[in-house]
Scaffold this motif. Structure first.
Motif, PDB file in Angstrom:
ATOM      1  N   LEU A 290       0.852  -1.189   0.000  1.00 15.01           N
ATOM      2  CA  LEU A 290       0.000   0.000   0.000  1.00 15.01           C
ATOM      3  C   LEU A 290       0.887   1.238   0.000  1.00 15.01           C
ATOM      4  O   LEU A 290       1.775   1.361   0.848  1.00 15.01           O
ATOM      5  CB  LEU A 290      -0.898   0.004   1.239  1.00 15.01           C
ATOM      6  N   ILE A 291       0.636   2.145  -0.948  1.00 16.74           N
ATOM      7  CA  ILE A 291       1.441   3.360  -1.076  1.00 16.74           C
ATOM      8  C   ILE A 291       0.537   4.575  -1.008  1.00 16.74           C
ATOM      9  O   ILE A 291      -0.488   4.648  -1.682  1.00 16.74           O
ATOM     10  CB  ILE A 291       2.220   3.384  -2.411  1.00 16.74           C
ATOM     11  N   ASP A 292       0.950   5.550  -0.184  1.00 20.39           N
ATOM     12  CA  ASP A 292       0.225   6.809  -0.091  1.00 20.39           C
ATOM     13  C   ASP A 292       1.168   7.865   0.468  1.00 20.39           C
ATOM     14  O   ASP A 292       2.174   7.539   1.111  1.00 20.39           O
ATOM     15  CB  ASP A 292      -1.004   6.683   0.807  1.00 20.39           C
ATOM     16  N   LEU A 293       0.835   9.128   0.243  1.00 20.72           N
ATOM     17  CA  LEU A 293       1.621  10.229   0.810  1.00 20.72           C
ATOM     18  C   LEU A 293       1.507  10.278   2.327  1.00 20.72           C
ATOM     19  O   LEU A 293       2.413  10.709   3.011  1.00 20.72           O
ATOM     20  CB  LEU A 293       1.169  11.573   0.218  1.00 20.72           C
TER      21      LEU A 293
ATOM     22  N   PRO B 249       8.513   3.029  -9.673  1.00 26.50           N
ATOM     23  CA  PRO B 249       9.721   2.480 -10.303  1.00 26.50           C
ATOM     24  C   PRO B 249      10.666   1.777  -9.317  1.00 26.50           C
ATOM     25  O   PRO B 249      11.490   0.960  -9.726  1.00 26.50           O
ATOM     26  CB  PRO B 249      10.405   3.714 -10.904  1.00 26.50           C
ATOM     27  N   ARG B 250      10.550   2.058  -8.043  1.00 31.36           N
ATOM     28  CA  ARG B 250      11.422   1.450  -7.027  1.00 31.36           C
ATOM     29  C   ARG B 250      10.948   0.072  -6.566  1.00 31.36           C
ATOM     30  O   ARG B 250      11.664  -0.597  -5.833  1.00 31.36           O
ATOM     31  CB  ARG B 250      11.504   2.362  -5.800  1.00 31.36           C
TER      32      ARG B 250
ATOM     33  N   ASP C 202       5.256   9.494  -2.775  1.00 36.75           N
ATOM     34  CA  ASP C 202       4.562   9.834  -4.009  1.00 36.75           C
ATOM     35  C   ASP C 202       4.622   8.625  -4.935  1.00 36.75           C
ATOM     36  O   ASP C 202       5.711   8.097  -5.188  1.00 36.75           O
ATOM     37  CB  ASP C 202       5.244  11.045  -4.652  1.00 36.75           C
ATOM     38  N   ILE C 203       3.481   8.204  -5.446  1.00 30.65           N
ATOM     39  CA  ILE C 203       3.456   6.998  -6.280  1.00 30.65           C
ATOM     40  C   ILE C 203       4.345   7.142  -7.513  1.00 30.65           C
ATOM     41  O   ILE C 203       4.912   6.166  -7.986  1.00 30.65           O
ATOM     42  CB  ILE C 203       2.022   6.597  -6.691  1.00 30.65           C
ATOM     43  N   ARG C 204       4.506   8.356  -8.031  1.00 32.37           N
ATOM     44  CA  ARG C 204       5.337   8.553  -9.225  1.00 32.37           C
ATOM     45  C   ARG C 204       6.797   8.233  -8.950  1.00 32.37           C
ATOM     46  O   ARG C 204       7.521   7.815  -9.842  1.00 32.37           O
ATOM     47  CB  ARG C 204       5.179   9.973  -9.755  1.00 32.37           C
TER      48      ARG C 204
END
Length: 177
Positions: free
Chosen positions: A69-72, A100-101, A94-96
């Motif tokens: 799960l990714i969020d700011l 890529p990571r 930041d998802i951007r």
């Protein structure tokens, strides 16, 4: 908000007290998972712009093998993980920058960005270029019905579009070369 099915059915999810997060309603989430049928069982799931983590937690409740799960802001996500006794990978950022990571491909990607703040094609291109969606994987993109979603997005095919009031859900697959 609550988990709608699976081992954690009925468990409540914490939501922010302010309007910084616009959680997907239980009804819409339940419809999305019904459309996925048994794809969730054993799946590796990525929840982008996760907000409360509802999509990721719902997937885990329904048998997903893992979730990222990714969020700011991850405070609510962490609070929900603790309350549900789950240990998904939670990334604050930041998802951007984070996509890529990841160096991993997922079976299902959920993305529910803040309406109007991200260009859907930009995010889909980033998902394609980074290889985070498996070749047979499914991308579920939630957006406002007022947002101009590309009719023929580059690299993806829209399989289905469903509308629930102001919410539009797009089911996409990668284009095969």
């Amino acid at each position: 908000m609550r988990i709608t099915a699976g081992t954690l059915k009925g468990m409540q999810l914490h939501t922010p007290k302010n309007s910084s997060v616009r959680p997907t309603t239980d009804k819409v989430r339940q419809a999305v998972f019904s459309s996925l049928f048994d794809e969730t069982e054993g799946a590796e799931v990525l929840d982008l712009c996760a907000g409360t983590g509802a999509f990721g937690f719902e997937a885990l409740s329904r048998g997903a093998a893992s979730a990222v799960l990714i969020d700011l802001s991850t405070d609510i996500i962490k609070k929900n993980a603790l309350a549900l006794n789950l240990n998904p990978r939670i990334i604050k950022g930041d998802i951007r920058k984070e996509i890529p990571r990841l160096n991993k491909a997922f079976d299902i990607i959920f993305i529910d960005p803040p309406y109007g703040l991200f260009d859907p094609q930009e995010i889909m291109s980033l998902i394609h270029e980074s290889g985070v969606l498996k070749p047979e994987g499914t991308l579920i993109f939630e957006e406002s019905t007022r947002t101009a979603f590309p009719a023929e997005p580059e690299h993806f095919k829209v399989l289905k579009e469903k509308k629930y009031g102001e919410t539009a859900i797009y089911y996409l697959k990668r284009m095969q070369i």
